[in-house]
Design an enzyme around this catalytic site. Sequence first.
Site, PDB file in Angstrom:
ATOM      1  N   ASP A  31       0.848  -1.181   0.000  1.00  0.00           N
ATOM      2  CA  ASP A  31       0.000   0.000   0.000  1.00  0.00           C
ATOM      3  C   ASP A  31       0.889   1.238   0.000  1.00  0.00           C
ATOM      4  OD1 ASP A  31       0.936   0.220   2.623  1.00  0.00           O
ATOM      5  OD2 ASP A  31      -0.890  -0.582   3.494  1.00  0.00           O
ATOM      6  N   GLY A  72      -7.084  -3.142 -11.816  1.00  0.00           N
ATOM      7  CA  GLY A  72      -8.419  -2.670 -11.481  1.00  0.00           C
ATOM      8  C   GLY A  72      -8.485  -1.174 -11.240  1.00  0.00           C
ATOM      9  N   ASN A  99     -14.528  -2.239 -14.474  1.00  0.00           N
ATOM     10  CA  ASN A  99     -15.403  -2.822 -13.457  1.00  0.00           C
ATOM     11  C   ASN A  99     -15.379  -4.349 -13.605  1.00  0.00           C
ATOM     12  OD1 ASN A  99     -17.706  -3.733 -11.914  1.00  0.00           O
ATOM     13  ND2 ASN A  99     -18.493  -1.647 -12.001  1.00  0.00           N
ATOM     14  N   HIS A 132     -21.617   7.655  -7.202  1.00  0.00           N
ATOM     15  CA  HIS A 132     -20.558   7.006  -6.439  1.00  0.00           C
ATOM     16  C   HIS A 132     -20.320   7.748  -5.134  1.00  0.00           C
ATOM     17  CE1 HIS A 132     -19.411   4.654 -10.050  1.00  0.00           C
ATOM     18  NE2 HIS A 132     -18.860   3.845  -9.165  1.00  0.00           N
ATOM     19  N   HIS A 133     -19.562   7.132  -4.258  1.00  0.00           N
ATOM     20  CA  HIS A 133     -19.245   7.726  -2.953  1.00  0.00           C
ATOM     21  C   HIS A 133     -18.439   9.024  -3.130  1.00  0.00           C
ATOM     22  CE1 HIS A 133     -15.119   6.170  -3.372  1.00  0.00           C
ATOM     23  NE2 HIS A 133     -15.704   5.080  -3.879  1.00  0.00           N
ATOM     24  N   LYS A 136     -14.586   9.206  -4.315  1.00  0.00           N
ATOM     25  CA  LYS A 136     -14.119   8.711  -5.615  1.00  0.00           C
ATOM     26  C   LYS A 136     -13.363   9.811  -6.354  1.00  0.00           C
ATOM     27  CE  LYS A 136     -15.512   6.029  -9.643  1.00  0.00           C
ATOM     28  NZ  LYS A 136     -14.391   5.091  -9.396  1.00  0.00           N
ATOM     29  N   THR A 143     -16.493   2.938 -15.270  1.00  0.00           N
ATOM     30  CA  THR A 143     -17.627   2.088 -15.644  1.00  0.00           C
ATOM     31  C   THR A 143     -18.640   2.866 -16.472  1.00  0.00           C
ATOM     32  OG1 THR A 143     -17.352   0.788 -13.625  1.00  0.00           O
ATOM     33  CG2 THR A 143     -19.477   0.640 -14.741  1.00  0.00           C
TER      34      THR A 143
END
Length: 263
Positions: A31, A72, A99, A132-133, A136, A143
């Site tokens: 990370d 991704g 996606n 979306h949240h 983002k 997508t």
Amino acid sequence: MDIVLVGYGRMGKEIEAIALKRGHRISRRFDAEHPATGAEMSGDVVIDFSTADALFFNVSLAFDNGLPIVVGSTGWNDKLPALRALVEQLGASLIYSSNFSPGMQIFQRVVRRAAELANTMDDYDLVLHEWHHRHKADSPSGTALSLAEIVLSEVERKTQLNVETSHGVINPSDLHLTSSRVGSVPGTHMLMVDSDADSIELWHRAKNRQGFALGSVLAAEWIVSHPGFHEFAAVFDQLLRDLHEAALKQNAQGNESPQSGQH
């Protein structure tokens, strides 16, 4: 498989849970606080859900270690030709998607069929919206852009994408795609096909990140034996056939009795 996770936030942890349920192991976790290095990237396949800025660094590390990679992260479509060229130059293996959710793959096929039908009826207009949240980073989402590409490819009277808020009359040839960012919505996409007579709405609502995680692990299982540069939507049908054939073979082996073949 031994899976290397690059990006170990909420998405990475969901991928880990799905992978473990499917009998895989997580060999490395990277990370922002523990970035990937070549010496530590060992395993069978890499799943990268980090950032677009780190894309080429992570892909290069995977290829340097002879590992296929599942990408991704989104927001890097402008780098697609360069990435394809790198994969082909090295004879490497990569699969990507805006996606990975199997449900979204089904939804994309439903949207394509709806667009095909709407193309024959000029009275019907089409519009896309996505939610979306609030955290983002990209807007519209990858997508949503993929869904827009599908509609534009099927509806001849829609010739260009408009992703801006309209403060006046919209050009009839525009496919209008709008976005909202709110709360903790994991992802909702809607296609409306509208006329004076009636309206059709198609929805896909992600309830959580499980679908994205499952699809990325399925992609990892597939890419280890399929060299080259692949888009998940393009191989989804083949992947399902492979999974179905493998399940049938496993069931047949399990149903064989110790006495089979003896008379």
